[in-house]
Design a protein around this motif. Structure first.
Motif, PDB file in Angstrom:
ATOM      1  N   TYR A 126      34.013  43.346  37.349  1.00 41.24           N
ATOM      2  CA  TYR A 126      34.866  43.242  38.867  1.00 41.24           C
ATOM      3  C   TYR A 126      34.156  41.977  39.579  1.00 41.24           C
ATOM      4  N   ARG A 127      34.903  41.645  40.435  1.00 40.08           N
ATOM      5  CA  ARG A 127      34.434  40.342  41.360  1.00 40.08           C
ATOM      6  C   ARG A 127      33.700  40.662  42.564  1.00 40.08           C
ATOM      7  N   THR A 184      33.049  27.982  39.744  1.00 40.44           N
ATOM      8  CA  THR A 184      32.659  29.400  39.047  1.00 40.44           C
ATOM      9  C   THR A 184      31.315  29.519  39.520  1.00 40.44           C
ATOM     10  N   LEU A 196      37.668  36.204  47.605  1.00 41.94           N
ATOM     11  CA  LEU A 196      37.942  37.057  46.517  1.00 41.94           C
ATOM     12  C   LEU A 196      39.507  36.568  46.256  1.00 41.94           C
ATOM     13  N   THR A 250      37.638  32.254  40.611  1.00 43.99           N
ATOM     14  CA  THR A 250      36.382  32.237  39.720  1.00 43.99           C
ATOM     15  C   THR A 250      35.152  32.316  40.526  1.00 43.99           C
ATOM     16  N   ARG A 281      32.572  34.987  42.145  1.00 46.70           N
ATOM     17  CA  ARG A 281      32.082  36.508  42.086  1.00 46.70           C
ATOM     18  C   ARG A 281      31.190  36.691  43.169  1.00 46.70           C
TER      19      ARG A 281
END
Length: 781
Positions: free
Chosen positions: A50-51, A126, A149, A154, A156
């Protein structure tokens, strides 16, 4: 000075200095991180799937510290780094985007608004974004998180908040308290709560060590504080002026001793009281009212209880929605037990709720509803006794024991409710037996009977229950006096009350060794109950008759009574009466010479008892099984005898209260000792004493063998590593260890790292505590 909380430490390092961290950097840890190996693995897995992962939980549970540790561990899988965003000091929600931008180092770089600048910066990166302490700005944090999101594929986000952000794609993980030590201070080095307490204790009171004098107090402190990191660290700081024993004795449900925190901490987390008040202020008026009302529950509650006790017909907000909000805000925890959800509140939160309940003037009314609900629950449990729902009711009464005790205490305090309390006491006769609460049951009866009441029926039923509990404990003088009082109140006749007392007299006679009289009385009671349709009491009489026949050395008659008992219990799926009848019938088969049949019956009984978790029943079956094994398998028999002793000590009763069975115990003991010799006998008995209940049951059923005598765990450290661990325990640094062992400092550091890895620790103080525990186990100082 000790640090004082997993949710506080980070804010000391950020808010106190008022310096935002550059992008990609985390605040430095100034105290060791303790435990949470399994939880770290869980969060790592969630972030891989999950992000957005939100760590939830009450203030002081360790959300921020866990988030920081996870961010540090996951830094290498995020090429563009990790950004820690402290939101705790914000006063208005509109400042959230600016704070994120500042933490990313974007302030002044772009004329665009903060959200646009954040998205533009993160779009191609990221990264892991840590949003810390979102609860008071949760709406703004949710909007920003959702924006990131959707726009930055990329990136989180790991958030910490007392309630979820409620954003699409979010997964919430409730941070749990640190693991607690076992009973009597056992397994201290495995307990995360103890490890944290010892680590912070040494920082607060240098020289503090775990020893035989303070180990029980340390274990009790950790259990009282329920593994809450902030509470443990505040408690450890008190060791500058209190011994561990004094600290443990001073802790109550209010945790008043935890009122002194660190000067540089945000006020809301400087003490437990401030932490609680912060949570209270974040609640809506409806949430505060429900917080206050549910505080009347002791050891938790379920949906049916909260609907009856806490609902108000004139309130607009649905109760269950408000209840869910309190769970979301970590005021309540919700756990699933099968198909049932149970809610629980930490003791200091409960005390805050009770204070609010008094303030709003609802204490009397809510407490009365609480009392009446649980008295009614006991009545329903009694009415459903002889049936397939019996096991469910046993579990429910076990879960509600704290609330039932509170209800009975209210009946003692209110003369208008005394009769209802006495009647409930009578209804609990079998449940007290199953739960092994003979002392507590007798106290309930004693306190209620001390209050004047004109309700003869209620008093007689309570006296009858107290008579049974005293009898099973072997206190025949008290049982006889209670029975005489009940008989005088009930008077002559053949009504239900008199029949209940005939049954009680049969039980007393059985334990007094007056077996013919016992059988006569129980047969008479059975006849009367059967005639009036009181089949639950008739089945109880027949079960007692099986036992009496065994005591009279009449196994065939015992099996006849057993068949009549099964005729009432098996068709309706009843378990408790049937289990005791099976127990006595198994002994009867063994007495007749059919040991295999007897053991099959005992095994069937034990499976029923295991499902009910009745300690006295489990102990009785293991004892009887030991008798059947004494000739053919004496070592297993003695192990079972040792395990049985554990059960007797926990419930304050024993099978040798029945004179006939005491003889059989001595015979089995002598038989096994003659075959094994004193040394092997004592070793086997000690092995039994070391077994937990689950292992003892498995051994009794033949599901697995007992562990070997004096089994010693295989050492996890090499001899050199153990030597270095001892030096760590003595307080030597890596350089001093290197000098002492004539090795390089680099080699010493490598050994220390290996030790930490093997033991699953993260600090040298944990190693020192582990070595101290090993010394205690070996009898060394």
């Amino acid at each position: 000075m000790a640090s004082f909380g997993d949710d506080v430490l980070e804010e000391q390092m950020t808010e106190a200095l008022a310096v935002p961290d550059p992008a990609g950097q985390l605040p430095a840890e100034v105290t060791s991180f303790v435990g949470r190996r399994f939880e770290r693995s869980t969060v790592r897995e969630l972030l891989s799937e999950y992000r957005l992962v939100t760590l939830t939980g009450f203030g002081g549970i360790g959300k921020t510290r866990l988030a920081m540790r996870m961010a540090a561990e996951l830094r290498r899988v995020h090429p563009d780094g990790v950004c820690f965003v402290p939101l705790g000091a914000l006063e208005v929600a509109e400042e959230v985007p600016d704070q994120v931008a500042a933490s990313l180092g974007l302030t002044g770089r772009s004329p665009a608004s903060s959200p646009a600048a954040i998205v533009d910066y993160l779009r191609e990166r990221t990264m892991l974004l840590v949003l810390d302490n979102c609860e008071h700005v949760v709406d703004a944090a949710a909007v920003l998180a959702e924006t990131v999101l959707r726009s930055c594929p990329t990136v989180r986000i790991l958030a910490t908040s007392r309630e979820p952000l409620r954003v699409e794609g979010e997964v919430a993980h409730a941070v749990t308290p640190l693991s607690l030590p076992g009973g009597a201070g056992a397994g201290l080095q495995e307990s995360e709560a103890v490890q944290l307490f010892l680590d912070r204790a040494r920082a607060s009171a240098p020289g503090f060590t775990l020893n035989n004098e303070n180990r029980a107090a340390v274990a009790a402190i950790c259990r009282k504080l329920e593994g809450i990191p902030l509470a443990l660290e505040l408690a450890a700081a008190r060791l500058t002026t209190l011994s561990a024993y004094e600290l443990e004795q001073g802790l109550t449900d209010r945790w008043e001793l935890l009122s002194r925190g660190r000067r540089t901490a945000p006020h809301r987390q400087s003490t437990m009281a401030a932490c609680i008040e912060w949570s209270f202020d974040l609640c809506t008026p409806a949430e505060r009212r429900l917080w206050a009302r549910v505080a009347v529950f002791v050891d938790g509650f379920e949906h049916d209880a909260v609907r009856v006790v806490c609902a108000a017909p004139d309130e607009a907000e649905p109760l269950l929605e408000t209840l869910a909000s309190l769970v979301d805000k970590s005021v309540l925890t919700a756990t699933r037990e099968g198909a049932t959800t149970r809610f629980r509140m930490l003791p200091p939160l409960r005390q805050r709720g009770l204070a609010e309940l008094e303030r709003i003037g609802e204490a009397t009314a809510v407490r009365q509803r609480h009392r009446d609900f649980h008295l009614d629950l006991v009545a329903r449990a009694h009415a459903a006794w002889l049936g397939a729902d019996q096991l469910g009711w046993i579990d429910r009464v076990r879960r509600e024991l704290g609330n039932i005790t509170e209800a009975l205490e209210q009946c003692v305090a209110d003369p208008q409710a005394t009769a209802a309390g006495l009647r409930a006491c009578g209804h609990l006769l079998e449940y007290v037996h199953i739960l092994g609460l003979f002392r507590q049951g007798r106290r309930w009866a004693e306190h209620l009977l001390a209050v004047a009441s004109d309700d003869v029926d209620a008093r007689v039923r309570a006296l009858r229950a107290a008579t049974a509990w005293a009898t099973i404990q072997g206190d025949l003088p008290a049982a006889t006096a209670l029975l005489a009082e009940a008989e005088e109140l009930a008077g002559p006749g053949y009504g239900e009350l008199q029949t209940l007392l005939v049954q009680a007299a049969g039980l007393v006679a059985q334990y007094a060794g007056q077996l013919e009289e016992s059988e006569r009385l129980l047969v008479e009671a059975d006849r009367r109950f059967t005639r009036t349709g009181e089949l639950a009491e008739a089945a109880h009489c027949r079960m007692l008759l099986v036992i009496t026949a065994v005591l009279r050395d009449q196994p065939d008659r015992a099996l006849e009574f057993h068949r009549s008992c099964l005729a009432l219990t098996e068709p309706v799926g009843e378990g408790w009466v049937r289990s005791w009848s099976l127990w006595a019938a198994g002994i009867a088969e063994w007495m007749r010479g059919d040991t295999a049949a007897g053991q099959r019956m005992l095994a069937q009984c034990l499976r029923l008892e295991r499902a009910m978790a009745e300690r006295i029943g489990i102990g009785s079956v293991m004892e009887a099984m030991a008798w059947t094994l004494a000739h053919g398998d004496p070592e297993r028999a003695v192990v079972l005898m040792g395990a049985t002793q554990n059960e007797w000590e926990r419930v304050g009763a024993a099978i040798d209260a029945l004179p006939g069975f005491a003889v059989r115990h001595r015979e089995a003991e002598a038989t096994a000792r003659a075959q094994l010799g004193d040394v092997r006998y004592d070793e086997a008995h000690a092995r039994g004493r070391a077994l937990d209940q689950a292992a003892a049951i498995a051994l009794c059923l033949g599901e697995r063998a007992a562990p070997p005598v004096a089994a010693v765990p295989k050492p996890v450290l090499t001899r050199r590593e153990r030597q270095i661990a001892e030096l760590i325990h003595q307080g030597l640094t890596n350089r001093e260890i290197a000098d002492a062992l004539v090795i390089s400092t680099r080699t010493a550091e490598g050994h220390v790292e290996h030790i930490l890895t093997k033991l699953g620790f993260t600090s040298r103080t944990q190693v020192a505590a582990w070595v101290a525990e090993q010394h205690l186990a070996e009898g060394r100082s």
